[in-house]
Each structure stands twice: as structure tokens, then as C-alpha cells.
Design an enzyme around this catalytic site. Structure first.
Site, PDB file in Angstrom:
ATOM      1  N   HIS A 175      79.191  17.518  69.573  1.00  0.00           N
ATOM      2  CA  HIS A 175      80.406  18.325  69.569  1.00  0.00           C
ATOM      3  C   HIS A 175      80.705  18.787  70.983  1.00  0.00           C
ATOM      4  O   HIS A 175      79.914  18.567  71.912  1.00  0.00           O
ATOM      5  CB  HIS A 175      80.253  19.535  68.640  1.00  0.00           C
ATOM      6  CG  HIS A 175      79.037  20.379  68.919  1.00  0.00           C
ATOM      7  ND1 HIS A 175      78.970  21.277  69.955  1.00  0.00           N
ATOM      8  CD2 HIS A 175      77.842  20.457  68.276  1.00  0.00           C
ATOM      9  CE1 HIS A 175      77.797  21.885  69.946  1.00  0.00           C
ATOM     10  NE2 HIS A 175      77.077  21.401  68.947  1.00  0.00           N
ATOM     11  N   THR A 226      70.892  21.214  63.830  1.00  0.00           N
ATOM     12  CA  THR A 226      70.759  20.124  62.851  1.00  0.00           C
ATOM     13  C   THR A 226      69.497  19.308  63.117  1.00  0.00           C
ATOM     14  O   THR A 226      68.813  18.899  62.178  1.00  0.00           O
ATOM     15  CB  THR A 226      71.992  19.188  62.886  1.00  0.00           C
ATOM     16  OG1 THR A 226      72.118  18.558  64.170  1.00  0.00           O
ATOM     17  CG2 THR A 226      73.257  19.944  62.547  1.00  0.00           C
ATOM     18  N   VAL A 230      74.796  24.079  67.674  1.00  0.00           N
ATOM     19  CA  VAL A 230      74.981  23.504  66.330  1.00  0.00           C
ATOM     20  C   VAL A 230      74.280  22.154  66.243  1.00  0.00           C
ATOM     21  O   VAL A 230      73.557  21.868  65.284  1.00  0.00           O
ATOM     22  CB  VAL A 230      76.473  23.378  65.988  1.00  0.00           C
ATOM     23  CG1 VAL A 230      76.656  22.687  64.640  1.00  0.00           C
ATOM     24  CG2 VAL A 230      77.127  24.761  65.956  1.00  0.00           C
ATOM     25  N   TYR A 231      74.485  21.323  67.259  1.00  0.00           N
ATOM     26  CA  TYR A 231      73.785  20.033  67.285  1.00  0.00           C
ATOM     27  C   TYR A 231      72.269  20.242  67.224  1.00  0.00           C
ATOM     28  O   TYR A 231      71.567  19.615  66.426  1.00  0.00           O
ATOM     29  CB  TYR A 231      74.156  19.266  68.552  1.00  0.00           C
ATOM     30  CG  TYR A 231      73.416  17.958  68.692  1.00  0.00           C
ATOM     31  CD1 TYR A 231      73.922  16.787  68.138  1.00  0.00           C
ATOM     32  CD2 TYR A 231      72.202  17.894  69.377  1.00  0.00           C
ATOM     33  CE1 TYR A 231      73.239  15.589  68.256  1.00  0.00           C
ATOM     34  CE2 TYR A 231      71.508  16.699  69.500  1.00  0.00           C
ATOM     35  CZ  TYR A 231      72.040  15.548  68.932  1.00  0.00           C
ATOM     36  OH  TYR A 231      71.343  14.366  69.036  1.00  0.00           O
ATOM     37  N   GLY A 232      71.765  21.129  68.077  1.00  0.00           N
ATOM     38  CA  GLY A 232      70.327  21.377  68.104  1.00  0.00           C
ATOM     39  C   GLY A 232      69.799  21.915  66.791  1.00  0.00           C
ATOM     40  O   GLY A 232      68.688  21.568  66.370  1.00  0.00           O
TER      41      GLY A 232
END
Length: 253
Positions: A85, A150, A146-148
Site C-alpha cells: 500500500h 498482515t 498494515v502490510y507488516g
């Protein structure tokens, strides 16, 4: 010869894995969401490509059926599909971007595990690999929370599933390190790219370097609870120690 499914296998590391597996003599099935990329991947020798969105479990079930229908069974399933993102704090990230990252990187892995583990239990064996990434070890990077999150969740999910799978079926983590794909460079401004250039030049690797190494181990180390890591702490330390004397350019073809 094994039959291997690679989600997100129409570009980047996924396509690199698919090509390396074919070179090793395996039968490969990939999926992606872009019809043109799917067609291009399917035109390569040894690759069966299907359109499938990993956030939809029914579509992954169809992918399993296509692979098993063509080759009789699925020996290895690699949950590789992932998206990133914009590099923004979580509270400023548009909800649709945050939702898409969670849907692909976490729900997609859960869907892939559910479909593949169920099918493998029925056929009497097989192995699922989930793809590790930034955040899996708890390390944080500003703008990628947010990526981390997940990837941290994927690590937990994999560890928990390793205790739940039936005999003959396994699950593990593939950790590719920093691979030069659009997932790594996504969202950098020119100034940010220049600031990150030194670290990336030390730690990042090209797809054609990492993919064959991972592909071989995805077959040979398919044991329940296994973790295959390309960029080990020892390798990181060595690269920093020798960086003054070596010059690596991973961005220029």
C-alpha cells in the site's frame, strides 16, 4: 516430478519461482488477477495459468481443481500472492487500500491454506508454503504498518497450522528477504528511494538470484513446521561488513 501451485505467480517473485520450478522438471500451475499477465504466463512452457483472486475461496477451490484435474494431485502449494500500500501511517491510509492488503495478504493466505490443506488431507499428503515478509519478525517500518501486520499474522497462522495438520501434510514459511520487485519499491518517492538506496544495494537481491534457490528448497525441505530463509542474520552481517569493499547494483539489469 512434483505438481506445484503458486498463487500470484504471473509476475515478480511468483513468476520467477514458477520458471525455476519448470526448469527443475516440475509441473506448475499459477494464478493472478490480471488476465493479460495470466495469458502471458500460460504461454510459457510448462505453466498452466488461471485467473483467480485469492481473497475469494471459491476461486482458489477452482484453481485446486484445475491443477488436480490436469496433473492428478497437488504436491506443493505456495501462497505467494501479496500486495502493498502507499507508504502512509495507518490512520491516513484509505480504507479501501488497507482492506485490500488484508484481503490478499492475510485472508488470501488463509483461503489458500484451507483449500490446499483440505485437498492434501484427502489425497494423503502434500505441503503448503506461506510467504514471509516485512513485519514477520516483529520489525516495524514507518508507513508500512498494515502490510507488516498482515505478515506478522501470517507467521502466527503458519505456526498454529503446523500443530493442526494431519499426518503426511505439512505447512511452513518461505522467507525470500528483500527482492527487487514492485512490491519492494512500491510507494517510494524519488527522495525516499535515494535515501534507501544504500541499504537496498546491500540487502536486496534480484528475482533471478533468489527464485531458483527458493524453488529448489520448496521441494527438498517440504517438512511440517519448516522455515526456509534466504537472508539469514549471518548473511546480513557479512554483507554489511563487506559493503565497503564490494559494490552491488541490483536495480540495473
Amino acid at each position: 516430478m512434483s505438481t506445484v501451485v503458486v498463487t500470484g505467480g504471473t509476475r515478480g517473485l511468483g513468476l520467477g519461482l514458477a520458471r525455476a520450478l519448470v526448469e527443475h522438471g516440475h509441473q506448475v500451475v499459477v494464478c493472478g488477477t490480471d488476465p493479460e499477465r495470466v495469458r502471458a504466463a500460460g504461454a510459457e512452457p510448462g505453466i498452466l495459468a488461471k485467473v483467480a483472486d485469492v481473497s475469494d475461496r471459491d476461486q482458489l477451490q477452482e484453481l485446486w481443481q484445475a491443477a488436480a484435474g490436469r496433473h492428478g494431485r497437488v504436491d506443493v502449494w505456495i501462497n505467494n500472492a501479496g500486495v502493498s500500500h502507499a507508504r502512509e501511517p495507518a490512520w491516513r491510509l484509505p480504507s479501501e487500500q488497507a482492506r485490500r492488503v488484508v484481503d490478499v495478504n492475510l485472508v488470501g493466505v488463509l483461503n489458500g491454506c484451507a483449500v490446499a490443506l483440505d485437498g492434501m488431507a484427502a489425497q494423503g499428503g502434500g505441503h503448503v508454503w506461506n510467504m514471509d515478509g516485512l513485519g514477520g519478525d516483529g520489525r516495524t517500518v514507518s508507513g508500512l504498518s498494515v502490510y507488516g501486520a498482515t505478515k506478522r499474522a501470517v507467521g502466527y497462522l503458519t505456526t498454529a497450522l503446523a500443530k493442526e495438520v494431519p499426518d503426511g501434510v505439512g505447512v511452513g514459511l518461505l522467507s525470500p528477504g528483500m527482492v527487487v520487485t514492485d512490491l519492494l519499491t512500491h510507494g517510494y518517492s524519488q527522495a525516499e528511494r535515494e535515501r534507501a538506496a544504500r541499504i537496498l544495494s546491500i540487502l536486496a537481491d534480484r528475482v533471478e538470484t533468489v527464485a531458483p534457490w527458493l524453488a529448489e528448497r520448496a521441494i527438498s525441505r517440504a517438512r511440517n513446521g519448516a522455515r526456509v530463509r534466504w537472508l539469514t542474520p549471518g548473511k546480513i552481517a557479512w554483507r554489511f561488513a563487506t559493503s565497503r569493499f564490494t559494490r552491488r547494483d541490483v536495480f540495473t539489469p
